[in-house]
Design a protein around this motif. Structure first.
Motif, short mmCIF file in Angstrom:
data_model
loop_
_atom_site.label_atom_id
_atom_site.label_comp_id
_atom_site.label_asym_id
_atom_site.label_seq_id
_atom_site.Cartn_x
_atom_site.Cartn_y
_atom_site.Cartn_z
N LYS A 93 0.80 -1.22 0.00
CA LYS A 93 0.00 0.00 0.00
C LYS A 93 0.84 1.27 0.00
CE LYS A 93 -3.96 -2.08 2.40
NZ LYS A 93 -4.83 -2.01 3.61
N ASN A 111 -3.08 5.14 -3.11
CA ASN A 111 -4.14 6.06 -3.52
C ASN A 111 -3.62 7.19 -4.39
OD1 ASN A 111 -6.08 4.61 -2.15
ND2 ASN A 111 -5.95 5.84 -0.30
N TYR A 188 -9.18 10.27 -0.59
CA TYR A 188 -9.38 9.37 -1.73
C TYR A 188 -10.86 9.21 -2.09
CZ TYR A 188 -9.27 5.15 -4.60
OH TYR A 188 -9.44 4.24 -5.61
N LYS A 193 -6.22 14.09 -3.06
CA LYS A 193 -5.19 13.64 -2.10
C LYS A 193 -5.07 14.72 -1.04
CE LYS A 193 -1.11 11.57 -0.94
NZ LYS A 193 -0.68 12.42 0.16
#
Length: 360
Positions: A93, A111, A188, A193
């Protein structure tokens, strides 16, 4: 290296207690272990620390035994698709981004890659105000979380910038910051962001901007978190760049009527009389475009208002311009402003939807 990643770095000889403090400050769930030259040695997650404590390790013990010494990394000269491939193949991640010498540049979240690339310019939203003039409404909520229609003011601000491709958001928070952070999190879910800069004391708009220094390397926006507007922000940034301004102030025409007849006279001889004239001025609308080097004029860790920064720039010979906002704009400073914008919002949102249809 971006200064905002510095809060994620820790040295190998530190303790578990030190690591907990860095994880808490960084708020990313991970810290990066580096040597004296900021070259990456390994990573530690909050889960690693929890497991170490459950095994009975003490806070004063070294963190060396549970460092991941061979973390998944990427390099700053890799393309977006190449880095995305690393995320997918390694099923991670977060990935530290290094230069080819092994020094940490930044931490990339999955993300960040899933969002549209967007424009490079950051938007700083000043969302730390107390809202004292809206007492009764702001006892439980920060002012920027008051709802306009169905959504908080902050969400309207973010959506307005997002529709023009500005999806890199910095929220400067203070009063009841946890409410804002719990609502928006990484951003997200809202197509942006979001990073947070926290004021530990009141710093004013200028002081809040200074906290964001490590993120900024391109012209950026600043907007107060109590402004409701459908301003075409792309036009404002284009105006700022094309005119080579160092700082551009969004301004708004504001008129007021004097409730009396005004006498114009010379040496007691009346030359004319104006009945209840309207005087018009340009006011500061709380929206700015600013070049990165201007931040250096702001003192560290001091209360500093944006008006002080503007005057400093003028004195230093910087190019300071004004951009007139002709779209809908409301500074929600008083309770009557809040009720007024809620009356207006339905019509405004309908107009926006019609505009979207016409553009399709």
């Amino acid at each position: 290296m971006n200064n905002n990643v510095e809060q994620l770095l820790i040295k190998k000889n530190c303790t578990i207690k030190d690591a907990l403090g860095v994880i808490d400050n960084g708020a990313k769930g991970i810290i990066l272990v580096v040597d004296g030259d900021n070259k990456l040695i390994g990573t530690i997650t909050d889960g690693d620390i929890r497991r170490a404590l459950l095994k009975g390790l003490k806070l004063e013990e070294s963190l060396q035994d549970f460092i991941h010494y061979n973390p998944v990394v990427a390099y700053n000269d890799m393309g977006r698709e190449e880095i995305k491939d690393i995320f997918i193949k390694k099923a991670v991640k977060q990935v530290p981004i290094l230069n080819r010498e092994g020094k940490v540049e930044r931490l990339l979240d999955i993300n960040d890659l899933l969002l549209p690339e967007g424009k490079e310019n950051f938007v700083i939203i000043m969302a730390g105000g107390l809202g004292t003039r809206l007492k009764g409404l702001t006892e439980e909520l920060p002012k920027s979380m008051l709802k306009i229609g169905q959504d908080p003011i902050l969400q309207h601000i973010i959506n307005n910038y997002k529709q023009y491709g500005y999806n890199k958001i910095l929220l400067s928070v203070n009063y009841k910051a946890e409410i804002i952070q719990n609502y928006f999190q990484s951003g997200y879910a809202y197509g942006v962001k979001i990073d947070y800069v926290k004021e530990t004391k009141r710093l004013g708009t200028g002081g809040g901007i200074r906290l964001a220094r490590g993120y900024i390397d391109k012209p950026f926006f600043v907007i107060n978190g109590d402004i409701f507007t459908n301003l075409n922000v792309e036009n404002m940034m284009d105006f700022h760049i094309n005119n080579k301004y160092d700082l551009t102030v969004g301004v708004r025409k504001h008129g007021f009527t004097i409730p009396y007849g005004i006498i114009n006279s010379e040496k007691c001889i009346i030359k004319s009389i104006e009945e209840k004239p309207t005087k018009e001025y340009l006011i500061n609308a709380g929206i700015y475009c600013i070049n990165p080097d201007v931040i250096d004029y702001i003192p560290k860790d001091e209360y500093y208002e944006i008006t002080e920064l503007i005057n400093k720039c003028i004195k230093q010979g910087k190019r300071v311009g004004s951009y007139e906002i002709k779209e809908y704009w409301m500074d929600i400073g008083k309770i009557e402003d809040y009720y007024k914008v809620n009356e207006d919002v339905s019509e405004l949102l309908c107009l926006d939807k019609e505009g979207e249809k016409n553009n399709d």
